[in-house]
Design a protein around this motif. Structure first.
Motif, PDB file in Angstrom:
ATOM      1  N   ASN A 145      -5.221   2.998   3.744  1.00  0.00           N
ATOM      2  CA  ASN A 145      -5.974   2.536   2.575  1.00  0.00           C
ATOM      3  C   ASN A 145      -6.156   1.022   2.613  1.00  0.00           C
ATOM      4  O   ASN A 145      -6.026   0.342   1.594  1.00  0.00           O
ATOM      5  CB  ASN A 145      -5.242   2.953   1.296  1.00  0.00           C
ATOM      6  CG  ASN A 145      -6.080   2.739   0.047  1.00  0.00           C
ATOM      7  OD1 ASN A 145      -7.310   2.711   0.106  1.00  0.00           O
ATOM      8  ND2 ASN A 145      -5.421   2.558  -1.080  1.00  0.00           N
TER       9      ASN A 145
ATOM     10  N   ASP B 147       0.830  -1.206   0.000  1.00  0.00           N
ATOM     11  CA  ASP B 147       0.000   0.000   0.000  1.00  0.00           C
ATOM     12  C   ASP B 147       0.867   1.259   0.000  1.00  0.00           C
ATOM     13  O   ASP B 147       0.819   2.081   0.916  1.00  0.00           O
ATOM     14  CB  ASP B 147      -0.933  -0.022   1.208  1.00  0.00           C
ATOM     15  CG  ASP B 147      -1.977   1.087   1.160  1.00  0.00           C
ATOM     16  OD1 ASP B 147      -2.115   1.720   0.093  1.00  0.00           O
ATOM     17  OD2 ASP B 147      -2.637   1.319   2.178  1.00  0.00           O
TER      18      ASP B 147
ATOM     19  N   ASN C  30      -9.489  -4.605  -1.596  1.00  0.00           N
ATOM     20  CA  ASN C  30     -10.255  -4.663  -2.843  1.00  0.00           C
ATOM     21  C   ASN C  30      -9.359  -5.026  -4.022  1.00  0.00           C
ATOM     22  O   ASN C  30      -9.714  -5.856  -4.865  1.00  0.00           O
ATOM     23  CB  ASN C  30     -10.934  -3.319  -3.108  1.00  0.00           C
ATOM     24  CG  ASN C  30     -12.142  -3.087  -2.233  1.00  0.00           C
ATOM     25  OD1 ASN C  30     -12.707  -4.014  -1.662  1.00  0.00           O
ATOM     26  ND2 ASN C  30     -12.555  -1.835  -2.115  1.00  0.00           N
ATOM     27  N   LEU C  31      -8.195  -4.412  -4.087  1.00  0.00           N
ATOM     28  CA  LEU C  31      -7.263  -4.685  -5.177  1.00  0.00           C
ATOM     29  C   LEU C  31      -6.804  -6.140  -5.138  1.00  0.00           C
ATOM     30  O   LEU C  31      -6.725  -6.812  -6.178  1.00  0.00           O
ATOM     31  CB  LEU C  31      -6.060  -3.749  -5.083  1.00  0.00           C
ATOM     32  CG  LEU C  31      -5.003  -3.899  -6.178  1.00  0.00           C
ATOM     33  CD1 LEU C  31      -5.579  -3.600  -7.555  1.00  0.00           C
ATOM     34  CD2 LEU C  31      -3.813  -2.993  -5.893  1.00  0.00           C
TER      35      LEU C  31
ATOM     36  N   GLY D   3      -8.908  -0.194   0.237  1.00  0.00           N
ATOM     37  CA  GLY D   3      -8.499  -0.244  -1.159  1.00  0.00           C
ATOM     38  C   GLY D   3      -7.529  -1.375  -1.436  1.00  0.00           C
ATOM     39  O   GLY D   3      -7.611  -2.054  -2.472  1.00  0.00           O
TER      40      GLY D   3
ATOM     41  N   GLU E 151     -14.436   2.179   0.244  1.00  0.00           N
ATOM     42  CA  GLU E 151     -13.234   3.009   0.272  1.00  0.00           C
ATOM     43  C   GLU E 151     -13.496   4.450   0.692  1.00  0.00           C
ATOM     44  O   GLU E 151     -12.576   5.267   0.693  1.00  0.00           O
ATOM     45  CB  GLU E 151     -12.528   2.949  -1.089  1.00  0.00           C
ATOM     46  CG  GLU E 151     -11.924   1.583  -1.377  1.00  0.00           C
ATOM     47  CD  GLU E 151     -11.227   1.513  -2.719  1.00  0.00           C
ATOM     48  OE1 GLU E 151     -10.696   2.552  -3.178  1.00  0.00           O
ATOM     49  OE2 GLU E 151     -11.211   0.420  -3.324  1.00  0.00           O
TER      50      GLU E 151
ATOM     51  N   ILE F   5       0.446  -0.277  -4.802  1.00  0.00           N
ATOM     52  CA  ILE F   5      -0.377   0.925  -4.964  1.00  0.00           C
ATOM     53  C   ILE F   5       0.568   2.125  -5.035  1.00  0.00           C
ATOM     54  O   ILE F   5       1.489   2.256  -4.232  1.00  0.00           O
ATOM     55  CB  ILE F   5      -1.362   1.063  -3.793  1.00  0.00           C
ATOM     56  CG1 ILE F   5      -2.365  -0.095  -3.824  1.00  0.00           C
ATOM     57  CG2 ILE F   5      -2.088   2.405  -3.831  1.00  0.00           C
ATOM     58  CD1 ILE F   5      -3.293  -0.149  -2.625  1.00  0.00           C
TER      59      ILE F   5
ATOM     60  N   PHE G   8     -14.491   2.456  -5.262  1.00  0.00           N
ATOM     61  CA  PHE G   8     -13.787   1.188  -5.459  1.00  0.00           C
ATOM     62  C   PHE G   8     -12.558   1.420  -6.322  1.00  0.00           C
ATOM     63  O   PHE G   8     -12.659   2.003  -7.407  1.00  0.00           O
ATOM     64  CB  PHE G   8     -14.732   0.187  -6.121  1.00  0.00           C
ATOM     65  CG  PHE G   8     -14.197  -1.218  -6.205  1.00  0.00           C
ATOM     66  CD1 PHE G   8     -14.282  -2.068  -5.111  1.00  0.00           C
ATOM     67  CD2 PHE G   8     -13.616  -1.690  -7.367  1.00  0.00           C
ATOM     68  CE1 PHE G   8     -13.799  -3.367  -5.184  1.00  0.00           C
ATOM     69  CE2 PHE G   8     -13.131  -2.982  -7.448  1.00  0.00           C
ATOM     70  CZ  PHE G   8     -13.214  -3.834  -6.347  1.00  0.00           C
ATOM     71  N   LEU G   9     -11.405   0.984  -5.853  1.00  0.00           N
ATOM     72  CA  LEU G   9     -10.125   1.152  -6.548  1.00  0.00           C
ATOM     73  C   LEU G   9      -9.909   2.613  -6.935  1.00  0.00           C
ATOM     74  O   LEU G   9      -9.616   2.936  -8.093  1.00  0.00           O
ATOM     75  CB  LEU G   9     -10.048   0.243  -7.783  1.00  0.00           C
ATOM     76  CG  LEU G   9     -10.169  -1.263  -7.523  1.00  0.00           C
ATOM     77  CD1 LEU G   9      -9.848  -2.045  -8.790  1.00  0.00           C
ATOM     78  CD2 LEU G   9      -9.285  -1.723  -6.364  1.00  0.00           C
ATOM     79  N   ASN G  10     -10.030   3.478  -5.950  1.00  0.00           N
ATOM     80  CA  ASN G  10      -9.920   4.926  -6.154  1.00  0.00           C
ATOM     81  C   ASN G  10      -8.455   5.371  -6.067  1.00  0.00           C
ATOM     82  O   ASN G  10      -8.102   6.275  -5.313  1.00  0.00           O
ATOM     83  CB  ASN G  10     -10.775   5.649  -5.100  1.00  0.00           C
ATOM     84  CG  ASN G  10     -10.940   7.113  -5.403  1.00  0.00           C
ATOM     85  OD1 ASN G  10     -10.998   7.514  -6.559  1.00  0.00           O
ATOM     86  ND2 ASN G  10     -11.002   7.922  -4.359  1.00  0.00           N
TER      87      ASN G  10
ATOM     88  N   ALA H 249     -11.151   5.143   3.443  1.00  0.00           N
ATOM     89  CA  ALA H 249      -9.719   5.270   3.174  1.00  0.00           C
ATOM     90  C   ALA H 249      -9.248   6.703   3.430  1.00  0.00           C
ATOM     91  O   ALA H 249      -9.967   7.670   3.167  1.00  0.00           O
ATOM     92  CB  ALA H 249      -9.408   4.867   1.737  1.00  0.00           C
TER      93      ALA H 249
END
Length: 285
Positions: free
Chosen positions: A88, A61, A94-95, A91, A168, A81, A246-248, A171
């Motif tokens: 995060n 991250d 999610n990733l 996130g 997210e 990331i 999502f995936l921001n 986050a």
């Protein structure tokens, strides 16, 4: 064509033999990433029948450290990331699930690990479907089973995405995303369970001065957000209480390692029974 020839002709990135995806994430802003590498070195010593069928998705991250990923005798997808967003965790998880290679997934924190018998059970377990499982830990004093790690879950990837993953919106600040994830699943009928007590998770001793993070844990920002989401779903129904963020952020694939795929056991009866699966959709054959 022989079974072995079929397997040999697969694409080098083919992962259809993976039965379980192990997802963990980290943020190290101290001296090194030994906390991650030492865990993978332990798993490297597990039997081949586990390593052949498990994919490890590691999500960095946006750690500020420069490092080289050493080779591991494991199936690994290592992601990084590239947007620096504090806390995060939502996130990162999610990733990790996006890159999972199986429907059975286990979401892990870096301060715990799975012993061989638990790993083997999860590899061969039935699909969790609408259930999500926690895993008991061993009390170091009494050696008895105690409450599971609050952020370790065994569940279905499909169910994870059906309920939009982690929210997210949390986050950038500490806390509440894991609590809201569980509550959102319960509200939608997902069934919380525990694995049998003989299959446990083990706490790890991590060097929190050299191979961890030093971020501030302050719930003051996310607690009101969590309360609002609780009110949204209570007042407006099932599709509320989750922002859909999502995936921001941006990310890159750092490293991919693949073990040689095993030759699977033949199941010639499976395909001809398509009509049975068509007629009785509630059954999984």
């Amino acid at each position: 064509m022989k079974d072995s020839d079929i397997v040999k002709k697969r694409h080098m990135l083919d992962k259809q033999h993976i039965k379980l995806t192990y997802i963990t994430h980290f943020y190290c802003n101290q001296a090194n990433i030994n906390s991650v590498e030492s865990l993978l070195r332990e798993y490297e010593n597990y039997p081949d029948d586990i390593k052949d069928q498990v994919e490890f998705v590691i999500v960095d991250d946006c750690s500020p450290l420069k490092y080289k990923v050493n080779h591991f005798d494991l199936n690994i997808t290592w992601l990084k990331i590239t947007d620096d967003i504090q806390w995060n965790q939502a996130g990162a998880r999610n990733l990790g699930v996006v890159y999972a290679k199986s429907d059975k997934i286990i979401l892990m924190d870096l301060d715990c690990k799975l012993p061989q018998d638990t790993f083997k059970y999860l590899v061969n377990a039935r699909n969790p479907e609408r259930s999500f499982y926690r895993i008991y830990r061993t009390n170091p004093q009494t050696k008895k089973a105690c409450r599971g790690h609050p952020n370790v879950f065994f569940l279905s990837r499909a169910r994870f995405f059906r309920l939009y993953g982690y929210d997210e919106e949390f986050a950038g600040h500490y806390g509440a995303e894991d609590y809201r994830f569980v509550k959102f699943h319960k509200d939608h009928g997902s069934k919380p369970k525990y694995l049998a007590k003989k299959f446990r998770c083990i706490d790890r001793n991590i060097d929190r001065e050299k191979s961890y993070h030093s971020l501030n844990r302050d719930l003051s920002h996310n607690t009101p957000i969590d309360l609002r989401k609780k009110l949204e779903i209570a007042r407006f129904g099932k599709e509320y209480g989750h922002s859909r963020i999502f995936l921001n952020f941006k990310w890159s694939i750092h490293t991919i390692y693949s073990r040689t795929a095993p030759i699977p056991v033949q199941k010639r009866w499976w395909r001809p029974l398509w009509w049975f699966r068509y007629l009785f959709r509630c059954f999984s054959v």
